[in-house]
Motif scaffolding. Structure first.
Motif, short mmCIF file in Angstrom:
data_model
loop_
_atom_site.label_atom_id
_atom_site.label_comp_id
_atom_site.label_asym_id
_atom_site.label_seq_id
_atom_site.Cartn_x
_atom_site.Cartn_y
_atom_site.Cartn_z
N ARG A 140 0.78 4.24 -2.83
CA ARG A 140 0.58 5.66 -2.55
C ARG A 140 1.60 6.51 -3.30
NH1 ARG A 140 2.40 8.58 0.28
NH2 ARG A 140 1.33 10.55 0.52
N THR A 141 2.86 6.11 -3.21
CA THR A 141 3.90 6.87 -3.89
C THR A 141 3.67 6.88 -5.40
OG1 THR A 141 5.41 6.10 -2.19
CG2 THR A 141 6.38 7.17 -4.10
N PHE A 142 3.33 5.70 -5.93
CA PHE A 142 3.14 5.62 -7.38
C PHE A 142 1.90 6.40 -7.81
CE2 PHE A 142 5.77 1.57 -7.37
CZ PHE A 142 6.86 2.21 -7.91
N ALA A 176 -5.37 3.07 0.11
CA ALA A 176 -4.26 3.99 0.37
C ALA A 176 -4.24 5.14 -0.61
CB ALA A 176 -2.94 3.23 0.31
N ALA A 180 0.81 -1.21 0.00
CA ALA A 180 0.00 0.00 0.00
C ALA A 180 0.85 1.27 0.00
CB ALA A 180 -0.94 0.00 1.20
N ASN A 181 2.01 1.21 0.67
CA ASN A 181 2.86 2.40 0.70
C ASN A 181 3.42 2.70 -0.68
OD1 ASN A 181 2.75 2.95 3.57
ND2 ASN A 181 3.84 1.01 3.78
N LYS A 182 3.82 1.64 -1.38
CA LYS A 182 4.30 1.83 -2.75
C LYS A 182 3.17 2.39 -3.61
CE LYS A 182 7.93 -1.53 -3.79
NZ LYS A 182 8.18 -2.74 -4.56
N LEU A 233 -5.68 10.57 -2.16
CA LEU A 233 -4.93 11.32 -3.17
C LEU A 233 -5.79 11.65 -4.38
CD1 LEU A 233 -1.57 9.31 -3.11
CD2 LEU A 233 -2.08 11.48 -2.01
N LYS A 292 0.85 9.08 -6.43
CA LYS A 292 1.28 10.48 -6.42
C LYS A 292 2.06 10.78 -7.70
CE LYS A 292 1.72 13.20 -2.46
NZ LYS A 292 2.17 13.37 -1.10
N ARG A 293 2.90 9.81 -8.08
CA ARG A 293 3.68 9.99 -9.29
C ARG A 293 2.76 10.09 -10.51
NH1 ARG A 293 8.95 6.29 -10.63
NH2 ARG A 293 9.50 7.21 -12.62
#
Lengths: 347, 387, 294
Positions: B88-90, B114, B84-86, B118, B92-93
């Motif tokens: 979120r970052t992706f 997650a 889930a953390n990945k 966003l 955002k990307r």
């Protein structure tokens, strides 16, 4: 009795400590070149300049993740690089910090600024309690025990769904300060930067203190240190607790920044990743730890474009760097630069 | 030290610039950018893998046919490994750097959840391929999903159990996100269906043996049926262990194993197992006049032509539904503008997908009902319609 | 037999089957640790390769015995390559550095397998059918007997190898004192190579044996590797009997824990027990109680 000289101890630093101990001639240039003054200055400079290169929230996101990881890794480096004790379970402390913030703010309505220190105190106490029995172990047994602690934390978090939201994780509301919601890359960039500078400053001071010297003794030869009257266990416990608290604070930051926490934060691979960051950048070098954290946070982002080859390349990079630079990026590149400078000077 | 350190950080900075430059280069073309984050590796790779293959295949086809409203489609995908953390970052990307017009994906409920804050903030339409009912309940303005919910799966299973005149049920659930969420839903809806949960066991997704849990269930007084919420290898092992113990009551699997792979993994032990799934698995067996038949046959033959006989799964179907709904919404709106597409998605009426007929509304961002679910039984290594 | 005893027997069968696999993986850890003091975190990937390559060969129409041979051979080759290309070059590096190299190797091998053989789950056919065997009211599938039998055979073979052949004794000598071994003419590098080959072989065998029960997958080695490491530590690192005892014990703890206490915390219980054992016996159950060299 063999070599008592600590191994994680660069020639460069030795000179510096000797001159300080003798109370003589640390030239202004030397002071500037030292980790404490010069390195710190460089770090602050980089932190100030970096935003000029960041053009959107995603890039800030990556920079912030680097910073948060760096806080954990600076602490873990004290344990691994200086005290010579391995931990394959620090992601557990990181996750506990994150969940403490998440749970205290959502379920008990506490303010984030209060939840973070509470979480850190809780994690510190817990680390203190388990440190003594665990740190009696050495080498791979210690690795196993810390790994076990991390896994137990991971399992507990994902099973206790009533409290933690279970395997799918839970939301953390955005932190409010004076009625303003803390959201967006720029605000968090500066918050994390402040914490990182604080963490690095603490680490550098600790290393240069008598405790730090005792620690380096530990890494070199524990039995020798013990026979010369150093209470090794006390120092090991202390560093273990400090590194756990730093991981917890970083976890809290990540929870509030990303507004979402999952049990993955405590996973075995997350622990391994932190250790890899320590070794990748260079053990027993605080700035190596920062560089290691930055490099390994950025790497998966750069490799994401390779799609299915991503993992192959990541594994290969880890192996190649560790084989050819077993001391890590910063010390190895530093040695390379010194050698070249010497060659240049000769020619 | 200073030099060394600044040099290292300059490298990092340069890499950041490189990231920025590629993003700018992208912005100069004029495709519709479809962002996606799927669990192509990790414990849910059997979801993400067919989903990605489906998206790639159909985007290629749409582009071959002249694109969408005259613009080509561009797929930008990142692998989350179900983390889930990945995710979120992706996400955002995708939103900030790739500036996508829509996000299709999120193989698991965890990664989807997650990302929701966003997309809500960025105001970009998001169609998830994950099962959890929490994704669309309560309704989030920009979030839609294509598969049936776990709550519907429980309802369907319990209906079938009741129709056999049984009521005392044992649960054995995976502790992953899917199993855990479905276990909760089943426990919640059980009373409404007059079902009593008499045993409740779990196993970890990577476990290799569930004999102990099943022995406990077997020795529980009065168990009339066993339900196994979970996906991946776990349910296949449960099924095999179930047969090994000579358990005589009916075994129900979830929609999480709705692919031929499950039959292959569980082998003979799968005989007689029932599970709720979309019509896709029994495409050929649907009556000729079934309105869903053309869609599921079309998807099945297309997918299997490229990836091999028997490779089709309902999971790839979720991706197909998501992409086609987006296509229909863009065509209806006449633009890829996020807000207009969101409104068009919400206004979708009678869209026929692999999961069933979809009718969205302001308070239903799934648009499927129980009738779209079919109860299947495994007989002689193949799916048979129960109804 | 009373139902409670039948239940216990069933739990024990189940625990022994998983435990035998853990023991095979743990033996792989122990072999490499003995020869090099390296913990090979890619051991789980050997397990994965055994199963995956067997499946790949089967799907190409190769018969089961030949497919198994091919898979074991390929895995051994990869184990040798890992030693030759990575571990040998980093011989003098720190323990943590070596751990990270093997972790990197594991990630690389998983990536390589997912690219070449795909990401699907695959089942292998059971070696002699799936008809359960009834023993005193508890049931066992034939594959469990295969696992127990092969594990026992491997133990006997390893015992004979280490105690009755020159090569085996050379490996033991190297593990006790590399310098002395070198002085009496043992080729230490060769011993290291051999231990990686043997470990890869054990891993591949474990992977092939268990694949008919659990199915195989490019990431199946992660958890099995971890459990094997836990078993090796529980028994005492570097001790062959320790690895076997640790493995079987871990399997039984998990099975009894799930059966009698709580299936929710089954995995955690195994680690709690390991922590408990380490607190009282810091070198595991059968590990060497060494004094630290200064």
């Amino acid at each position: 009795m063999a070599d008592i000289r600590p191994s994680g101890y660069s020639k460069h630093r030795k000179k510096q400590t000797y001159s300080r101990r003798l109370g003589t001639r640390a030239t202004p240039l030397q002071t500037l070149m030292s980790e404490r003054v010069g390195g710190m200055g460089a770090l602050i400079l980089v932190i100030l300049v970096l935003p000029l290169l960041l053009s959107n929230n995603y890039q800030y996101d990556v920079a912030i993740s680097m910073g948060i990881n760096a806080i954990v890794v600076v602490g873990l480096n004290l344990l691994i690089g200086y005290a010579g004790q391995i931990s394959l379970g620090h992601a557990g402390f990181y996750a506990l910090g994150a969940y403490a913030s998440a749970i205290l703010t959502t379920r008990y309505g506490l303010h984030g600024a209060l939840a973070m220190p509470l979480g850190a105190i809780g994690v510190g106490l817990m680390a203190y309690v388990i440190a003594r029995p665990i740190l009696r172990l050495s080498g791979h047994y210690l690795a196993m025990a810390t790994l076990g602690v991390g896994i137990i934390i991971n399992i507990a978090i994902s099973r206790e769904a009533w409290l933690t939201g279970g395997p799918d994780g839970m939301y953390v509301p955005a932190m409010q300060v004076a009625g303003v919601e803390l959201y967006g890359g720029q605000i968090w960039y500066w918050i994390v930067a402040a914490f990182l500078i604080l963490a690095v400053w603490l680490a550098l001071n600790l290393i240069d203190s008598p405790i730090g010297r005792a620690l380096r003794g530990l890494h070199g030869a524990e039995v020798a240190a013990e026979t010369s009257g150093v209470d090794t266990t006390r120092y090991k416990v202390m560093v273990f607790v400090i590194s756990a608290v730093m991981a917890s604070v970083a976890g809290s930051l990540s929870a509030h920044f990303s507004e979402f926490v999952t049990p993955d934060k405590a996973s075995f691979f997350h622990s391994i990743l932190f250790v890899t960051m320590v070794v990748f950048g260079g053990m027993a070098s605080t700035f190596g730890a920062v560089v290691g954290a930055a490099a390994l946070t950025l790497l998966p982002q750069l490799l994401a474009d390779f799609a299915s080859y991503e993992h192959m390349i990541l594994g290969l990079i880890m192996m190649v760097v560790m084989i050819f630079m077993p001391k890590g990026l910063v010390p190895s590149l530093g040695a390379l630069a010194r050698r070249r400078r010497r060659q240049e000077a000769r020619s | 030290m200073v030099k060394r350190f600044t040099r290292a950080l300059m490298m990092v900075g340069a890499a950041c610039i490189a990231l920025g430059v590629t993003a700018q280069a992208r912005a100069q073309e004029d495709p519709i950018r479809i962002g996606s984050f799927l669990a192509v590796t990790g414990p849910a790779s059997f979801l993400g893998d067919p989903e990605l293959k489906t998206l790639e295949m159909y985007i290629h086809r749409i582009n071959g046919a002249g694109g969408l409203i005259g613009r080509p489609l561009e797929l930008i995908h990142y692998d989350t490994g179900a983390d889930a953390n990945k995710a979120r970052t992706f996400a955002k990307r995708l939103l900030e750097e790739d500036e996508v017009d829509v996000i299709l994906g999120g193989s698991t409920t965890g990664t989807t959840m997650a990302v929701i804050p966003l997309v809500e903030r960025a105001e970009v339409p998001f169609v998830s391929f994950a099962g959890g009912v929490v994704i669309i309940e309560p309704v989030k303005p920009w979030v839609f999903k294509t598969p049936h919910t776990d709550r519907m799966a429980c309802g369907k299973i319990f209906e079938d159990i009741r129709s056999r005149g049984l009521s005392r049920v044992a649960l054995i659930s995976g502790t992953g996100g899917f199993g855990k969420s479905m276990r909760e839903q089943c426990t919640q809806v059980a009373p409404a269906h007059d079902i009593e949960i008499v045993a409740d066991e779990t196993y970890a997704p990577s476990d290799t043996d569930m004999v102990a849990q099943l022995t406990k269930i077997k020795n529980t007084e009065g168990v009339e049926a066993v339900v196994n919420p979970g996906f991946g290898q776990g349910p296949a092992i449960v099924t095999k262990n179930f047969a090994q113990l000579g358990f005589e009551v009916p075994l129900y699997q979830s929609h999480g194993v709705a692919s031929k792979k499950f039959i292959e993994l569980a082998g003979d032990a799968a005989e007689g197992v029932r599970l709720p799934a979309s019509a896709l698995l029994v495409a050929e067996k649907l009556p000729m006049d079934d309105p869903q038949r053309p869609v599921v046959m079309g998807y099945k033959t297309t997918y299997e032509a490229e990836h091999g006989e028997g490779s089709v799964s309902t999971f790839g179907g979720h991706a197909y539904d998501g992409l086609m709904m987006y296509k229909q919404a863009v065509e209806a709106a006449g633009t890829a503008d996020p807000a207009a597409v969101r409104d068009a998605l919400e206004a979708i009426q009678g869209f026929m997908g692999t999961a069933g007929e979809v009718t969205m509304s302001a308070d239903d961002h799934l648009g499927l009902d129980l009738s779209a679910f079919r109860m299947l039984e495994i007989r002689e290594g193949d799916w048979v319609l129960v109804e | 037999m009373p139902p409670a005893l039948v239940e216990l027997l069933q739990f024990l069968f189940s625990g022994l089957t998983s435990g035998a696999i853990y023991a095979l993986v743990a033996l792989g850890f122990a072999l490499i640790y003995n020869a090099s003091h390296v913990i090979n975190f890619a051991q789980g990937e050997f397990v994965m390769l055994g199963g995956m390559v067997t499946w790949a060969l089967l799907s190409q129409g190769v018969g089961l015995p030949l497919a198994i041979l091919g898979a074991v051979a390929l895995t051994v080759l990869i184990g040798l390559a890992l030693e030759k290309l990575a571990i040998e070059r980093a011989r003098n590096a720190d323990v943590v550095t070596l751990i990270i190299i093997t972790v990197g190797a594991g990630i690389f091998l998983r990536g390589l397998t997912s690219v070449t053989l795909g990401k699907d789950l695959h089942a292998l056919p059971a070696f002699s059918g799936n008809d359960p065997i009834d023993i005193l009211g508890a049931t066992l599938i034939p594959q469990s007997l295969w696992i127990l039998g092969v594990t026992a055979a491997v133990m006997v073979a390893l015992h004979l190898f280490f105690n009755h052949t020159l090569l085996g004794k050379a490996i033991l000598a190297t593990s006790h004192n590399p310098l002395a071994a070198r002085l009496v003419g043992v080729n230490v590098n060769f011993v290291l190579l051999l231990s990686f080959g043997l470990s890869a072989l054990l891993g591949a065998v474990a992977g092939i044996l268990i694949a008919p029960i659990t199915a195989t997958h490019f990431e199946v080695g992660i958890m099995l590797g971890l459990k094997g490491f836990a078993a090796a530590i529980l028994g005492g690192l570097g001790s062959g009997p320790g690895a076997i005892v640790g493995g079987l014990l871990l399997g039984i703890i998990e099975s009894l824990g799930a059966g009698y206490i709580s299936s929710e915390y089954k995995d955690a219980m195994a680690f709690v027990v390991i922590l408990g054992v380490l607190f009282f016996m810091p070198s595991g159950l059968l590990g060497k109680r060494g004094t630290e060299r200064v």
